[in-house]
Design a protein around this motif. Sequence first.
Motif, PDB file in Angstrom:
ATOM      1  N   LEU A  99       3.694   3.245  -3.901  1.00 13.51           N
ATOM      2  CA  LEU A  99       4.753   2.593  -3.124  1.00 13.51           C
ATOM      3  C   LEU A  99       4.814   3.134  -1.702  1.00 13.51           C
ATOM      4  CD1 LEU A  99       7.625   2.354  -5.754  1.00 13.51           C
ATOM      5  CD2 LEU A  99       6.068   0.549  -4.996  1.00 13.51           C
ATOM      6  N   THR A 100       4.573   4.437  -1.552  1.00  9.16           N
ATOM      7  CA  THR A 100       4.547   5.039  -0.218  1.00  9.16           C
ATOM      8  C   THR A 100       3.407   4.461   0.610  1.00  9.16           C
ATOM      9  OG1 THR A 100       5.489   7.088  -1.088  1.00  9.16           O
ATOM     10  CG2 THR A 100       4.354   7.233   1.019  1.00  9.16           C
ATOM     11  N   THR A 101       2.236   4.305  -0.002  1.00  4.23           N
ATOM     12  CA  THR A 101       1.100   3.751   0.741  1.00  4.23           C
ATOM     13  C   THR A 101       1.317   2.276   1.074  1.00  4.23           C
ATOM     14  OG1 THR A 101      -0.134   3.248  -1.287  1.00  4.23           O
ATOM     15  CG2 THR A 101      -0.566   5.373  -0.228  1.00  4.23           C
ATOM     16  N   LEU A 102       1.988   1.556   0.202  1.00  7.35           N
ATOM     17  CA  LEU A 102       2.286   0.151   0.508  1.00  7.35           C
ATOM     18  C   LEU A 102       3.208   0.039   1.722  1.00  7.35           C
ATOM     19  CD1 LEU A 102       2.778  -1.319  -3.074  1.00  7.35           C
ATOM     20  CD2 LEU A 102       0.947  -1.876  -1.450  1.00  7.35           C
ATOM     21  N   MET A 103       4.210   0.915   1.769  1.00  6.72           N
ATOM     22  CA  MET A 103       5.122   0.899   2.916  1.00  6.72           C
ATOM     23  C   MET A 103       4.388   1.308   4.192  1.00  6.72           C
ATOM     24  SD  MET A 103       8.637   3.032   3.558  1.00  6.72           S
ATOM     25  CE  MET A 103       9.563   2.294   2.242  1.00  6.72           C
ATOM     26  N   TYR A 104       3.575   2.348   4.103  1.00  4.06           N
ATOM     27  CA  TYR A 104       2.847   2.814   5.278  1.00  4.06           C
ATOM     28  C   TYR A 104       1.860   1.760   5.770  1.00  4.06           C
ATOM     29  CZ  TYR A 104       0.415   5.980   8.436  1.00  4.06           C
ATOM     30  OH  TYR A 104      -0.126   6.563   9.551  1.00  4.06           O
ATOM     31  N   SER A 105       1.316   0.983   4.860  1.00  8.84           N
ATOM     32  CA  SER A 105       0.396  -0.089   5.240  1.00  8.84           C
ATOM     33  C   SER A 105       1.070  -1.089   6.170  1.00  8.84           C
ATOM     34  CB  SER A 105      -0.116  -0.790   3.984  1.00  8.84           C
ATOM     35  OG  SER A 105      -0.984  -1.829   4.314  1.00  8.84           O
ATOM     36  N   HIS A 106       2.317  -1.395   5.904  1.00 13.64           N
ATOM     37  CA  HIS A 106       3.055  -2.306   6.789  1.00 13.64           C
ATOM     38  C   HIS A 106       3.251  -1.678   8.168  1.00 13.64           C
ATOM     39  CE1 HIS A 106       4.007  -4.214   2.950  1.00 13.64           C
ATOM     40  NE2 HIS A 106       4.116  -5.307   3.667  1.00 13.64           N
ATOM     41  N   TYR A 107       3.527  -0.388   8.200  1.00  8.80           N
ATOM     42  CA  TYR A 107       3.699   0.291   9.483  1.00  8.80           C
ATOM     43  C   TYR A 107       2.389   0.376  10.260  1.00  8.80           C
ATOM     44  CZ  TYR A 107       8.417   1.609   8.113  1.00  8.80           C
ATOM     45  OH  TYR A 107       9.724   1.582   7.730  1.00  8.80           O
TER      46      TYR A 107
END
Length: 149
Positions: A99-107
């Motif tokens: 979930l952290t990597t998914l959020m960072y992907s958007h950033y």
Amino acid sequence: AFMDGLSRYYFLIHLAIFVVGFTSNLVLLIASFRRTPKLLKNYSILIKLGALNDLICISCDFFTMQRVLIVPGNILYLSEGPCAQFSIRTCHLVYSMQLTTLMYSHYVMLASFAFRLWVLHRRPPSTISLLAMMIVIFIIPAFTGVCAL
């Protein structure tokens, strides 16, 4: 009936997604290290971070093979991947990382767009300032991931 048939192929579907995602991101990462022109050196940082982030994300997805079941009043997360051989806590930790990597992907996508917009009107930022910005941007997803634990 359809979902029962689909669940039989659940592992194969995850395996196919993992192979395609892992291979394409690994090729992109290698190409960005070996073939980036000097003119795009700064922008390649965003490509490298995005590809590395996606490699971690797709590996976490394969390791957990998370299924979501919606029951009235509840949402159940079932891990059917290799993490189930370790412990429930391991599955939860890896899923939180995903979930952290998914959020960072958007950033990373937002930073990539901002970088391209910035370059149209100004000089490109230095490598150090771009790396510092990407580290600062990672603080929010990292904090969210820690809170999920």
